[in-house]
Design a protein around this motif. Sequence first.
Motif, PDB file in Angstrom:
ATOM      1  N   LEU A 124      37.999  14.503  17.793  1.00  0.00           N
ATOM      2  CA  LEU A 124      38.202  14.869  16.449  1.00  0.00           C
ATOM      3  C   LEU A 124      38.097  13.598  15.363  1.00  0.00           C
ATOM      4  O   LEU A 124      37.457  13.694  14.419  1.00  0.00           O
ATOM      5  N   THR A 125      38.565  12.588  15.872  1.00  0.00           N
ATOM      6  CA  THR A 125      38.199  11.379  15.357  1.00  0.00           C
ATOM      7  C   THR A 125      36.713  10.847  15.216  1.00  0.00           C
ATOM      8  O   THR A 125      36.023  10.527  13.936  1.00  0.00           O
ATOM      9  N   ALA A 126      35.867  11.140  16.296  1.00  0.00           N
ATOM     10  CA  ALA A 126      34.845  10.832  16.124  1.00  0.00           C
ATOM     11  C   ALA A 126      33.664  11.700  15.238  1.00  0.00           C
ATOM     12  O   ALA A 126      33.044  11.344  14.391  1.00  0.00           O
ATOM     13  N   PHE A 127      34.211  12.994  15.186  1.00  0.00           N
ATOM     14  CA  PHE A 127      33.627  13.962  14.218  1.00  0.00           C
ATOM     15  C   PHE A 127      33.987  13.614  12.804  1.00  0.00           C
ATOM     16  O   PHE A 127      33.298  14.179  11.968  1.00  0.00           O
ATOM     17  N   GLY A 128      34.850  12.664  12.487  1.00  0.00           N
ATOM     18  CA  GLY A 128      35.200  12.225  11.178  1.00  0.00           C
ATOM     19  C   GLY A 128      34.271  11.392  10.821  1.00  0.00           C
ATOM     20  O   GLY A 128      34.291  10.833   9.521  1.00  0.00           O
ATOM     21  N   TYR A 129      33.052  10.909  11.492  1.00  0.00           N
ATOM     22  CA  TYR A 129      32.359   9.566  10.869  1.00  0.00           C
ATOM     23  C   TYR A 129      30.803  10.149  10.929  1.00  0.00           C
ATOM     24  O   TYR A 129      29.919   9.469  11.354  1.00  0.00           O
ATOM     25  N   GLY A 130      30.529  11.457  10.717  1.00  0.00           N
ATOM     26  CA  GLY A 130      29.056  11.797  10.698  1.00  0.00           C
ATOM     27  C   GLY A 130      28.662  12.530  12.023  1.00  0.00           C
ATOM     28  O   GLY A 130      27.980  11.508  12.741  1.00  0.00           O
ATOM     29  N   VAL A 131      28.939  13.438  12.232  1.00  0.00           N
ATOM     30  CA  VAL A 131      28.765  14.282  13.354  1.00  0.00           C
ATOM     31  C   VAL A 131      27.435  15.172  13.262  1.00  0.00           C
ATOM     32  O   VAL A 131      27.300  15.775  12.356  1.00  0.00           O
ATOM     33  N   PRO A 132      26.090  14.891  13.663  1.00  0.00           N
ATOM     34  CA  PRO A 132      25.017  16.073  13.648  1.00  0.00           C
ATOM     35  C   PRO A 132      25.590  17.251  14.157  1.00  0.00           C
ATOM     36  O   PRO A 132      26.152  17.353  15.331  1.00  0.00           O
ATOM     37  N   PRO A 133      24.931  18.285  13.922  1.00  0.00           N
ATOM     38  CA  PRO A 133      24.960  19.513  14.550  1.00  0.00           C
ATOM     39  C   PRO A 133      24.296  19.432  16.004  1.00  0.00           C
ATOM     40  O   PRO A 133      23.215  18.882  15.916  1.00  0.00           O
ATOM     41  N   HIS A 134      24.862  19.831  16.917  1.00  0.00           N
ATOM     42  CA  HIS A 134      23.993  19.618  18.401  1.00  0.00           C
ATOM     43  C   HIS A 134      24.620  20.626  19.233  1.00  0.00           C
ATOM     44  O   HIS A 134      25.342  21.259  19.298  1.00  0.00           O
ATOM     45  N   GLY A 135      23.732  20.603  20.495  1.00  0.00           N
ATOM     46  CA  GLY A 135      24.075  21.847  21.577  1.00  0.00           C
ATOM     47  C   GLY A 135      23.294  21.192  22.419  1.00  0.00           C
ATOM     48  O   GLY A 135      22.453  20.404  22.687  1.00  0.00           O
ATOM     49  N   GLY A 136      23.530  21.846  23.928  1.00  0.00           N
ATOM     50  CA  GLY A 136      22.816  21.333  25.182  1.00  0.00           C
ATOM     51  C   GLY A 136      23.200  22.147  26.160  1.00  0.00           C
ATOM     52  O   GLY A 136      23.359  23.522  25.955  1.00  0.00           O
ATOM     53  N   ILE A 137      22.464  22.008  27.340  1.00  0.00           N
ATOM     54  CA  ILE A 137      22.725  22.955  28.319  1.00  0.00           C
ATOM     55  C   ILE A 137      22.946  22.036  29.832  1.00  0.00           C
ATOM     56  O   ILE A 137      22.655  20.761  29.689  1.00  0.00           O
ATOM     57  N   ALA A 138      23.463  22.420  30.784  1.00  0.00           N
ATOM     58  CA  ALA A 138      23.511  21.840  32.075  1.00  0.00           C
ATOM     59  C   ALA A 138      23.007  22.821  33.370  1.00  0.00           C
ATOM     60  O   ALA A 138      23.925  23.249  33.815  1.00  0.00           O
ATOM     61  N   PRO A 139      21.770  22.646  33.611  1.00  0.00           N
ATOM     62  CA  PRO A 139      21.183  23.429  34.853  1.00  0.00           C
ATOM     63  C   PRO A 139      21.581  22.640  36.202  1.00  0.00           C
ATOM     64  O   PRO A 139      21.466  21.567  36.170  1.00  0.00           O
ATOM     65  N   GLY A 140      22.107  23.544  37.018  1.00  0.00           N
ATOM     66  CA  GLY A 140      22.672  22.844  38.282  1.00  0.00           C
ATOM     67  C   GLY A 140      21.317  22.670  39.108  1.00  0.00           C
ATOM     68  O   GLY A 140      20.389  23.354  39.424  1.00  0.00           O
ATOM     69  N   ILE A 141      21.165  21.278  39.373  1.00  0.00           N
ATOM     70  CA  ILE A 141      19.896  20.962  40.544  1.00  0.00           C
ATOM     71  C   ILE A 141      20.185  21.761  41.679  1.00  0.00           C
ATOM     72  O   ILE A 141      19.150  22.033  42.118  1.00  0.00           O
TER      73      ILE A 141
END
Length: 462
Positions: free
Chosen positions: A395-412
């Motif tokens: 929450l602290t980090a998100f107070g300093y300009g967080v870009p919209p973001h997303g991702g994924i993690a496929p299992g190798i």
Amino acid sequence: MTRTLAGATLELVGKTVTLKGWINSVRSHGGLTFFDLRDRSGLVQVVGEKLAKDLKPESVVAVTGRVKARPQNLVNPKLTTGKVEVAAQTVEVITVSRELPLPIDTDGRDIDEQVRLKYRYLDLRRPRMAKNIRLRSRAVKFIHDFLTDQDFVEIETPILTKTTPEGARDFLVPSRLKPGQFYALPQSPQQYKQLLMVAGFERYFQIARCFRDEDPRHDRAYGEFTQLDLEMSFVDQNEILSLTEELFTGLVKEIFPDKKVTATPWPRIAHAEAIKKYGSDKPDLRKDKKDPDELAFAWIIDFPLLVKQTQEDFFHGAGVKYAPSHHMFTAPHPDDVKLLESDPLKVRGLQHDLVLNGYEVGGGSVRIHDPAVQEKIFDLIGFTDKQKNQFDHMLTAFGYGVPPHGGIAPGIDRFLMAALAEPSLREVIAFPAVSSGQTAVMDAPSPATPEQLKELHLKLVK
Ligand code: ASP
């Protein structure tokens, strides 16, 4: 003399070469000794008259001799070097092999797995296993090249860290320097990768080791597994899905050219529809389920954001109504945010699962980037103030300009198991643990000495 690889002999007829490798199999014929020499490039037949008497299979040798074309009737079409052989002048035995405790010239499937894992370094000489591990390396290289070409930065994140819950139990590591305190091994790099988006990298990936102390199932490696962890800023869900699809389509084409992908573009199925139509959120969409060369990828989307809390051991304890369907950083569908107050179970999450041949091969989501929404989710999943504090840094980090973001993690491991049509993850991992948690060859876990326990400020209770 410099060393020549077995595979190169085909082009060296008439030349004298020195080969180094293992004796694959020995036979004698009317005063002549034949063996196949094996190195990382493959096999070549060696033949000689008065070779060292004691040529034991799997011993390591150095052979010097002349490469000769084999007469037409003696060509072995099964070997890539089958048109040649090496007439040995000298064979030096570098190290002798004892008789092996398990055969390695079969596919190994009928051998007791405990024995295979105890002698994994021999089991990995088995051509099927050597091939799986080499294909794994090529697949990972493809991923590295593809993503770095697209501006992704590879970043390592800590292994000794704090809890990053994915719904499993944490592995804890006691701290010697801070008595009574513990690190948790990451269940995934989830929080770090989001922090890397705050840091401005915009595109991150890592071939990441994840640790989850969950009860073993056949499509889950016990304890640890590897995933391609990635995160992107300023993207919508469609862009995450498209990039992943492009990556795996290219990978299959290059590394598994014999595989047929059932449908492209991959079908995108809403969670409710998958349940209704297939009775599963990881349907096996292969046209012919007996065909080991078919790969049926699919996306499952529109999951409910929250599910009724059922997992007794979800790390914050029982007695709470809702648990995240994916994890607590998944964003609610923008059209449903207003339902968070009135009807939380109706809210869809921006989660996406990657399904392959009936396995859930990966998951991801668009993340929450509004600290108020994140707090609301913490409340809904019943976090106490103390538990919220554990995630204060987010929450602290998100107070300093967080870009919209997303991702994924496929299992190798999981992707390779499906792609190679192997029945178990352990067939694509060099040194896997068995389902009881015992590790290959090294036989961990094992007791700590009283001195170690004392240093760690730990006392064992019976
Ligand atoms: N951290 C998630 C997982 O390990 C993946 C993701 O949301 O990107 O399943």
